[in-house]
Design an enzyme around this catalytic site. Structure first.
Site, PDB file in Angstrom:
ATOM      1  N   LYS A 198       0.853  -1.190   0.000  1.00  0.00           N
ATOM      2  CA  LYS A 198       0.000   0.000   0.000  1.00  0.00           C
ATOM      3  C   LYS A 198       0.887   1.239   0.000  1.00  0.00           C
ATOM      4  O   LYS A 198       1.723   1.417   0.886  1.00  0.00           O
ATOM      5  CB  LYS A 198      -0.900  -0.020   1.235  1.00  0.00           C
ATOM      6  CG  LYS A 198      -1.757   1.226   1.366  1.00  0.00           C
ATOM      7  CD  LYS A 198      -2.787   1.086   2.462  1.00  0.00           C
ATOM      8  CE  LYS A 198      -3.512   2.391   2.686  1.00  0.00           C
ATOM      9  NZ  LYS A 198      -4.500   2.302   3.763  1.00  0.00           N
ATOM     10  N   ARG A 208     -10.673   9.867   2.493  1.00  0.00           N
ATOM     11  CA  ARG A 208     -10.425  10.459   3.810  1.00  0.00           C
ATOM     12  C   ARG A 208     -11.502  11.467   4.176  1.00  0.00           C
ATOM     13  O   ARG A 208     -11.834  11.635   5.350  1.00  0.00           O
ATOM     14  CB  ARG A 208      -9.029  11.080   3.847  1.00  0.00           C
ATOM     15  CG  ARG A 208      -7.966   9.993   3.827  1.00  0.00           C
ATOM     16  CD  ARG A 208      -6.563  10.548   3.895  1.00  0.00           C
ATOM     17  NE  ARG A 208      -5.593   9.480   3.633  1.00  0.00           N
ATOM     18  CZ  ARG A 208      -4.301   9.687   3.430  1.00  0.00           C
ATOM     19  NH1 ARG A 208      -3.819  10.919   3.453  1.00  0.00           N
ATOM     20  NH2 ARG A 208      -3.501   8.672   3.196  1.00  0.00           N
ATOM     21  N   LYS A 251      -2.369  -1.416  -3.764  1.00  0.00           N
ATOM     22  CA  LYS A 251      -3.245  -0.259  -3.612  1.00  0.00           C
ATOM     23  C   LYS A 251      -2.435   1.014  -3.682  1.00  0.00           C
ATOM     24  O   LYS A 251      -1.437   1.100  -2.965  1.00  0.00           O
ATOM     25  CB  LYS A 251      -3.950  -0.364  -2.257  1.00  0.00           C
ATOM     26  CG  LYS A 251      -4.849   0.803  -1.949  1.00  0.00           C
ATOM     27  CD  LYS A 251      -5.485   0.639  -0.604  1.00  0.00           C
ATOM     28  CE  LYS A 251      -6.167   1.942  -0.260  1.00  0.00           C
ATOM     29  NZ  LYS A 251      -6.441   2.071   1.129  1.00  0.00           N
TER      30      LYS A 251
HETATM   31  C1  PBG Z   1      -7.441   3.134   5.958  1.00  0.00           C
HETATM   32  C2  PBG Z   1      -7.772   3.046   4.525  1.00  0.00           C
HETATM   33  C3  PBG Z   1      -7.649   4.019   3.515  1.00  0.00           C
HETATM   34  C4  PBG Z   1      -8.193   3.481   2.370  1.00  0.00           C
HETATM   35  C5  PBG Z   1      -8.593   2.188   2.677  1.00  0.00           C
HETATM   36  N1  PBG Z   1      -8.320   1.940   4.009  1.00  0.00           N
HETATM   37  C6  PBG Z   1      -7.141   5.407   3.576  1.00  0.00           C
HETATM   38  C7  PBG Z   1      -5.757   5.729   3.927  1.00  0.00           C
HETATM   39  O1  PBG Z   1      -4.888   4.854   4.056  1.00  0.00           O
HETATM   40  O2  PBG Z   1      -5.518   6.913   4.113  1.00  0.00           O
HETATM   41  C8  PBG Z   1      -8.323   4.177   1.049  1.00  0.00           C
HETATM   42  C9  PBG Z   1      -9.437   3.702   0.194  1.00  0.00           C
HETATM   43  C10 PBG Z   1      -9.767   4.616  -0.933  1.00  0.00           C
HETATM   44  O3  PBG Z   1      -9.120   5.668  -1.154  1.00  0.00           O
HETATM   45  O4  PBG Z   1     -10.726   4.282  -1.637  1.00  0.00           O
HETATM   46  N2  PBG Z   1      -6.092   3.087   6.253  1.00  0.00           N
HETATM   47 ZN    ZN Z   2      -5.575   3.817   8.297  1.00  0.00          ZN
END
Ligand code: PBG
Ligand code: ZN
Length: 327
Positions: A198, A208, A251
């Site tokens: 990620k 967010r 991701k």
């Molecule tokens: C939580 C999380 C995030 C996303 C999925 N789980 C946001 C982040 O890491 O800031 C993003 C999903 C999306 O943008 O569709 N950590």
């Molecule tokens: Zn998170």
């Protein structure tokens, strides 16, 4: 000049739709798709979100109605995110047996039994008052103390009835920590989909806003991956495989097709990609403004993920895809 003696004419196999369909190297099926959903406590909530056209917050009661409709469409795998919970420095509400996610799982299981496969996002950022994905000590997001809380959160979801938990925090060792916690408590059949690779991406912006989970101070670069790194991207996923992840994930998806391809060819685990909020909203906004054909561009993106090597695609688009019969 007309070339008369041309041996290689790839266009022969593109002559008409029948031969093109036969030659297609990549095929998509509705079984590959996971649909993300946002759940909050309360009743009768169905709150649309400006940053993500077509996406809503649901309370457990309205979620049931939505999921009933999704099942009719052919979507039977969902990824749940909790929003609007009480925020605290250590994100205690994340592992409450009465969290919105836990309540939603219980309600969904009661309504749909095993005809619905329930995956939950496991991360603290929507539950901490500072918005980071772990615990902070002396201005630093500390690793091992965060893993302990994440393991408790995963266990709470498993107890409520989740089929699969999906840690998205990027702490080191959290897959091993969660696996151990689940096994010790009799949940050895609860699977782990690791957000294994990620990146610290700007594409999470709309999410967010939706989840109210932006960090109050600083960024996520001390735990999420540097966008410039491909070798490290593979290393991260292989470590999670070794720790016992059942599935891996890349991701975001669109800007990281190379990473999808590398991980797919270096691991035997099923690989998911997450077509994230920013990727979704950019397509939606462009389509709403008449700049692109939504169906064509959505399907082009989906085929790209599959062609790169993704076995499973997590996307907000899948509801449109099935409603509009694009798939
Ligand atoms: C939580 C999380 C995030 C996303 C999925 N789980 C946001 C982040 O890491 O800031 C993003 C999903 C999306 O943008 O569709 N950590
Ligand atoms: Zn998170």
């Amino acid at each position: 000049m007309i070339p008369k003696m041309l041996i290689h004419r790839p266009r022969r196999l593109r002559k008409n739709k029948i031969v093109r369909e036969m030659m297609a190297e990549t095929r998509l099926s509705k079984d590959m798709f996971i649909y993300p959903l946002f759940v909050t406590n309360g009743k009768k909530v169905k709150h649309a979100i400006d940053a993500m056209p077509g996406v809503c917050h649901f309370s457990p009661d309205t979620l049931i109605i939505e999921v009933e409709y999704l099942l009719q469409l052919g979507i039977n795998k969902i990824l749940l995110f909790g929003v609007g919970e009480k925020k605290s420095p250590k994100g205690k509400s994340s592992f409450s047996a009465k969290s919105a996610v836990a309540n939603a799982i219980i309600a969904l299981r009661k309504a749909f039994g095993d005809s619905l496969y329930i995956i939950t996002d496991v991360c603290m950022c929507a539950y901490t008052n500072h918005g980071h994905c772990g615990v902070i000590e002396k201005e630093e997001v500390v690793n091992d103390a965060s893993v302990e809380i994440l393991a408790k959160m995963a266990l709470a979801h498993a107890k409520a009835g989740a089929d699969m938990v999906a840690p998205s925090d990027m702490m080191d060792g959290r897959v091993a920590g969660i696996r151990k916690k689940l096994d010790e408590n009799g949940y050895s059949n609860t699977a782990i989909l690791s957000y294994s690779t990620k990146f610290a991406s700007a594409y999470y912006g709309p999410f967010r806003a939706v989840a109210d989970s932006a960090p109050q101070k600083g960024d996520r670069k001390s735990y999420q991956m540097d966008i410039r790194n491909a070798s490290e991207a593979l290393r991260e996923s292989l470590l999670d495989e070794a720790e016992g992840a059942d599935m891996l994930m890349v991701k975001p998806a669109l800007a990281y097709l190379d990473v999808i391809q590398t991980i797919k060819s270096n691991s035997l685990l099923p690989l998911a990609c997450y077509n994230v909020s920013g990727e979704y909203s950019m397509v939606k906004m462009a389509a709403q403004n008449g700049l692109v054909n939504e169906q064509a561009i959505v399907m082009e993106n989906m085929y790209a993920f599959s062609r790169a090597g993704a076995d499973i695609i997590i996307t907000y688009h899948v509801k449109d895809m099935l409603e509009q019969k694009w798939l």
